[in-house]
Motif scaffolding. Structure first.
Motif, PDB file in Angstrom:
ATOM      1  N   LEU A 190     -12.124   2.465  59.712  1.00  0.00           N
ATOM      2  CA  LEU A 190     -11.757   1.055  59.894  1.00  0.00           C
ATOM      3  C   LEU A 190     -10.393   0.707  59.313  1.00  0.00           C
ATOM      4  CD1 LEU A 190     -15.148  -0.723  59.040  1.00  0.00           C
ATOM      5  CD2 LEU A 190     -14.462   0.492  61.122  1.00  0.00           C
ATOM      6  N   GLY A 191      -9.718   1.660  58.716  1.00  0.00           N
ATOM      7  CA  GLY A 191      -8.481   1.372  58.007  1.00  0.00           C
ATOM      8  C   GLY A 191      -7.350   0.851  58.862  1.00  0.00           C
ATOM      9  N   GLU A 192      -7.373   1.175  60.135  1.00  0.00           N
ATOM     10  CA  GLU A 192      -6.281   0.777  61.031  1.00  0.00           C
ATOM     11  C   GLU A 192      -6.610  -0.476  61.839  1.00  0.00           C
ATOM     12  OE1 GLU A 192      -3.374   2.195  61.191  1.00  0.00           O
ATOM     13  OE2 GLU A 192      -3.684   4.094  60.109  1.00  0.00           O
ATOM     14  N   GLN A 193      -7.747  -1.114  61.566  1.00  0.00           N
ATOM     15  CA  GLN A 193      -8.131  -2.264  62.379  1.00  0.00           C
ATOM     16  C   GLN A 193      -8.480  -3.462  61.517  1.00  0.00           C
ATOM     17  OE1 GLN A 193     -11.423  -0.136  64.247  1.00  0.00           O
ATOM     18  NE2 GLN A 193     -12.909  -1.541  63.328  1.00  0.00           N
ATOM     19  N   THR A 194      -8.584  -4.617  62.173  1.00  0.00           N
ATOM     20  CA  THR A 194      -8.922  -5.853  61.473  1.00  0.00           C
ATOM     21  C   THR A 194     -10.429  -6.071  61.490  1.00  0.00           C
ATOM     22  OG1 THR A 194      -8.798  -7.226  63.464  1.00  0.00           O
ATOM     23  CG2 THR A 194      -6.733  -6.859  62.232  1.00  0.00           C
ATOM     24  N   LYS A 195     -10.879  -6.982  60.653  1.00  0.00           N
ATOM     25  CA  LYS A 195     -12.302  -7.333  60.632  1.00  0.00           C
ATOM     26  C   LYS A 195     -12.731  -7.919  61.971  1.00  0.00           C
ATOM     27  CE  LYS A 195     -16.295  -8.019  58.590  1.00  0.00           C
ATOM     28  NZ  LYS A 195     -17.031  -7.118  57.707  1.00  0.00           N
ATOM     29  N   THR A 196     -11.840  -8.687  62.593  1.00  0.00           N
ATOM     30  CA  THR A 196     -12.155  -9.259  63.905  1.00  0.00           C
ATOM     31  C   THR A 196     -12.423  -8.165  64.918  1.00  0.00           C
ATOM     32  OG1 THR A 196     -10.776 -11.195  63.434  1.00  0.00           O
ATOM     33  CG2 THR A 196     -11.298 -10.762  65.746  1.00  0.00           C
ATOM     34  N   GLU A 197     -11.602  -7.110  64.874  1.00  0.00           N
ATOM     35  CA  GLU A 197     -11.824  -5.980  65.781  1.00  0.00           C
ATOM     36  C   GLU A 197     -13.145  -5.277  65.483  1.00  0.00           C
ATOM     37  OE1 GLU A 197      -7.592  -4.076  66.954  1.00  0.00           O
ATOM     38  OE2 GLU A 197      -7.905  -4.282  64.786  1.00  0.00           O
TER      39      GLU A 197
ATOM     40  N   VAL B 186      -4.646  -1.795  57.102  1.00  0.00           N
ATOM     41  CA  VAL B 186      -3.773  -2.610  57.949  1.00  0.00           C
ATOM     42  C   VAL B 186      -4.119  -4.088  57.777  1.00  0.00           C
ATOM     43  CG1 VAL B 186      -3.266  -3.207  60.344  1.00  0.00           C
ATOM     44  CG2 VAL B 186      -3.267  -0.809  59.634  1.00  0.00           C
ATOM     45  N   ASP B 187      -5.419  -4.408  57.709  1.00  0.00           N
ATOM     46  CA  ASP B 187      -5.869  -5.785  57.486  1.00  0.00           C
ATOM     47  C   ASP B 187      -5.845  -6.049  55.980  1.00  0.00           C
ATOM     48  OD1 ASP B 187      -7.104  -8.230  57.295  1.00  0.00           O
ATOM     49  OD2 ASP B 187      -8.770  -7.729  58.635  1.00  0.00           O
ATOM     50  N   LEU B 188      -4.744  -6.622  55.508  1.00  0.00           N
ATOM     51  CA  LEU B 188      -4.582  -6.834  54.068  1.00  0.00           C
ATOM     52  C   LEU B 188      -5.615  -7.807  53.502  1.00  0.00           C
ATOM     53  CD1 LEU B 188      -0.690  -6.970  53.725  1.00  0.00           C
ATOM     54  CD2 LEU B 188      -2.240  -5.045  53.276  1.00  0.00           C
ATOM     55  N   SER B 189      -6.133  -8.695  54.332  1.00  0.00           N
ATOM     56  CA  SER B 189      -7.141  -9.640  53.848  1.00  0.00           C
ATOM     57  C   SER B 189      -8.466  -8.954  53.548  1.00  0.00           C
ATOM     58  CB  SER B 189      -7.360 -10.761  54.872  1.00  0.00           C
ATOM     59  OG  SER B 189      -7.991 -10.262  56.041  1.00  0.00           O
ATOM     60  N   LYS B 190      -8.662  -7.750  54.083  1.00  0.00           N
ATOM     61  CA  LYS B 190      -9.899  -7.005  53.843  1.00  0.00           C
ATOM     62  C   LYS B 190      -9.664  -5.721  53.047  1.00  0.00           C
ATOM     63  CE  LYS B 190     -13.312  -7.869  54.962  1.00  0.00           C
ATOM     64  NZ  LYS B 190     -14.325  -8.685  54.250  1.00  0.00           N
ATOM     65  N   ASP B 191      -8.425  -5.465  52.666  1.00  0.00           N
ATOM     66  CA  ASP B 191      -8.086  -4.206  51.993  1.00  0.00           C
ATOM     67  C   ASP B 191      -8.980  -3.961  50.773  1.00  0.00           C
ATOM     68  OD1 ASP B 191      -6.458  -1.903  51.200  1.00  0.00           O
ATOM     69  OD2 ASP B 191      -5.760  -3.219  49.599  1.00  0.00           O
ATOM     70  N   GLN B 192      -9.567  -2.772  50.700  1.00  0.00           N
ATOM     71  CA  GLN B 192     -10.462  -2.415  49.595  1.00  0.00           C
ATOM     72  C   GLN B 192      -9.948  -1.236  48.771  1.00  0.00           C
ATOM     73  OE1 GLN B 192     -13.828  -2.061  52.381  1.00  0.00           O
ATOM     74  NE2 GLN B 192     -14.963  -3.460  51.057  1.00  0.00           N
ATOM     75  N   SER B 193      -8.688  -0.880  48.954  1.00  0.00           N
ATOM     76  CA  SER B 193      -8.145   0.268  48.217  1.00  0.00           C
ATOM     77  C   SER B 193      -8.231   0.059  46.707  1.00  0.00           C
ATOM     78  CB  SER B 193      -6.696   0.538  48.643  1.00  0.00           C
ATOM     79  OG  SER B 193      -5.854  -0.581  48.359  1.00  0.00           O
ATOM     80  N   TYR B 194      -8.115  -1.191  46.256  1.00  0.00           N
ATOM     81  CA  TYR B 194      -8.204  -1.514  44.821  1.00  0.00           C
ATOM     82  C   TYR B 194      -9.460  -0.915  44.195  1.00  0.00           C
ATOM     83  CZ  TYR B 194      -8.907  -4.613  40.723  1.00  0.00           C
ATOM     84  OH  TYR B 194      -9.152  -5.118  39.466  1.00  0.00           O
TER      85      TYR B 194
END
Length: 351
Positions: free
Chosen positions: A164-171, A139-147
C-alpha cells in the motif's frame, strides 16, 4: 510462483494488501496474530474478519497464538513505563517484537516462505551503494506509518513487502470495493487495541496500577492541587488538571519517587535538546559524526530541523534549531532525510 505471508488484522488495509498480492499472482497465505481477547481489530472480531477475507480470496489462513508475547512486550512494558513516570509508545515496540520479527520467523520456519507483507503505509527501497534496505515515507503522507516502523532491522526490511506504500487510502477503499471485500466499508480503528478493550488508557492502566493520590506542584515545589495517580498524566497535558491559574499550565514532569505531577507555563515547557536511547539506524549505517536531519517527536507532529549527535551505548543527542514544546519521555524520536527514515529511538527521561 512467488509465495508471501500476509499479516491480516481483519481491517481494510491488510485485506487489500492480501488482495493486491493475490491478484498479482503471488501464492498468498494469511496469518493472524492472536494478541488479546476482547473487542478490536487485533482481537476476536478481527480474527473472524481475517478468516472471512481468506475465504473470499481462497487462500489458507493461520492463527498464531501471540498472547504471551504481547503480554510481556506490550502490556508489561506499558505498565512498567507509566509506573516510572514515562509515556511509552507501544506501537513501535509491538511492530518489531510482536509482529514483524515473530511473523518472519513463523513464515520461514513453519511455512517455508521467505517474504511477509502487511497493510502498513510505508515504502522499502534498496540502495546498492550502501547495500541497505531503505525505509521511506508512504506516498500518502496523511497515512504514513513509517514513524512506527523505525525499529525494524535490515533483516526484517529485506523480508517485507508494503503493497500500500505507493497508494492513497482512497485508492485502498476503492480496491476493497472492486474486490467486494467484506472489510471494504469497515471503519478504521481510532485507538490502540488496548484502549478499545478498556474504553480508555486510564481504564486499561487502572486494571494494573493502583491509583495513588499525590500532589500537583509547580517547578518550585509549591502545591497547587491533587492528582489521582501519576499514570493518569503525560508530559504536555493541559486539560484535566483541575487547577485555577492566571495562565495555562502544562504537565512538564512526572516524579515517580515523590508521586508528584509537576506543572509549568508554556515557556518553561520548551527544550533545546534531549537524549534518545535504544537507537536503531535504519537506512544508513550508524554515523560517527553529527548529521543534520528532520526529526519527528510525535506521530502527528511536523518534522523539525535538528543536529543528531551520536553518543555511546546506542544513544544520540538531539539539538534542535528551535526549542520544542513538551518532549515526552517514552515516545519515539524518528529522524529523516526527506522521505528516507534514517533512524530513531526512545526519548529519555531527563534527570
Amino acid at each position: 510462483m512467488n509465495k508471501v505471508v500476509v499479516g491480516l488484522s481483519g481491517g481494510v488495509d491488510s485485506s487489500v494488501a492480501a488482495a493486491i498480492l493475490h491478484n498479482q499472482g503471488y501464492e498468498v497465505v494469511g496469518v493472524t496474530l492472536w494478541l488479546m481477547k476482547g473487542k478490536g481489530q487485533c482481537c476476536s472480531e478481527g480474527m473472524v474478519d481475517a478468516a472471512y477475507i481468506c475465504e473470499q480470496l481462497a487462500i489458507p489462513h493461520h492463527i498464531v497464538d501471540s498472547r504471551d508475547l504481547f503480554q510481556t512486550n506490550i502490556v508489561d512494558y506499558l505498565v512498567t513505563g507509566y509506573e516510572a513516570g514515562i509515556t511509552p509508545l507501544p506501537c513501535s515496540q509491538c511492530n518489531k517484537a510482536v509482529k514483524f520479527g515473530p511473523m518472519v520467523h513463523y513464515s520461514q520456519k513453519e511455512l517455508g516462505i521467505d517474504k511477509i507483507a502487511t497493510g502498513h503505509y510505508a515504502r522499502i527501497t534498496y540502495d546498492a551503494d550502501s547495500d541497505r534496505s531503505q525505509l521511506r515515507r508512504a506516498v500518502d503522507l496523511s497515512k504514513d506509518q513509517s514513524y512506527f516502523l523505525y525499529d525494524l532491522t535490515q533483516d526484517l526490511l529485506a523480508a517485507t513487502i508494503f503493497p500500500l506504500g505507493e497508494q492513497t487510502k482512497t485508492e485502498t477503499r476503492r480496491i476493497a470495493a472492486e474486490f467486494n471485500l467484506k472489510t471494504a466499508e469497515k471503519p478504521e480503528s481510532q485507538d490502540l487495541c488496548l484502549i478499545e478493550k478498556h474504553g480508555s488508557m486510564k481504564g486499561f492502566l487502572d486494571q494494573y496500577i493502583t491509583p495513588q493520590d499525590g500532589d500537583i506542584v509547580d517547578q518550585n515545589g509549591k502545591i497547587l492541587g491533587k492528582h489521582t495517580g501519576i499514570h493518569h498524566y503525560t508530559i504536555g497535558q493541559r486539560k484535566g488538571l483541575g487547577i485555577a491559574a492566571a495562565e495555562p499550565l502544562y504537565v512538564v514532569g512526572l516524579d515517580a519517587v515523590r508521586n508528584r505531577v509537576i506543572v509549568g507555563d508554556r515557556t518553561s515547557s520548551h527544550q533545546t535538546e534531549c537524549t534518545v536511547q535504544r537507537v536503531n539506524w535504519v537506512s544508513i549505517p550508524e554515523p560517527t559524526n553529527p548529521i543534520r536531519a528532520e526529526v519527528q517527536l510525535r506521530y502527528r507532529s511536523q518534522p523539525v530541523a535538528v543536529s543528531v549527535i551520536p553518543l555511546e551505548n546506542s544513544r544520540v543527542k538531539l539539538v534542535f534549531d528551535e526549542p520544542q514544546f513538551c518532549i515526552t519521555p517514552g515516545q519515539a524520536a524518528v529522524w529523516y532525510n526527506g522521505d528516507i527514515l534514517l533512524g530513531g529511538g526512545i526519548l529519555e527521561k531527563q534527570n
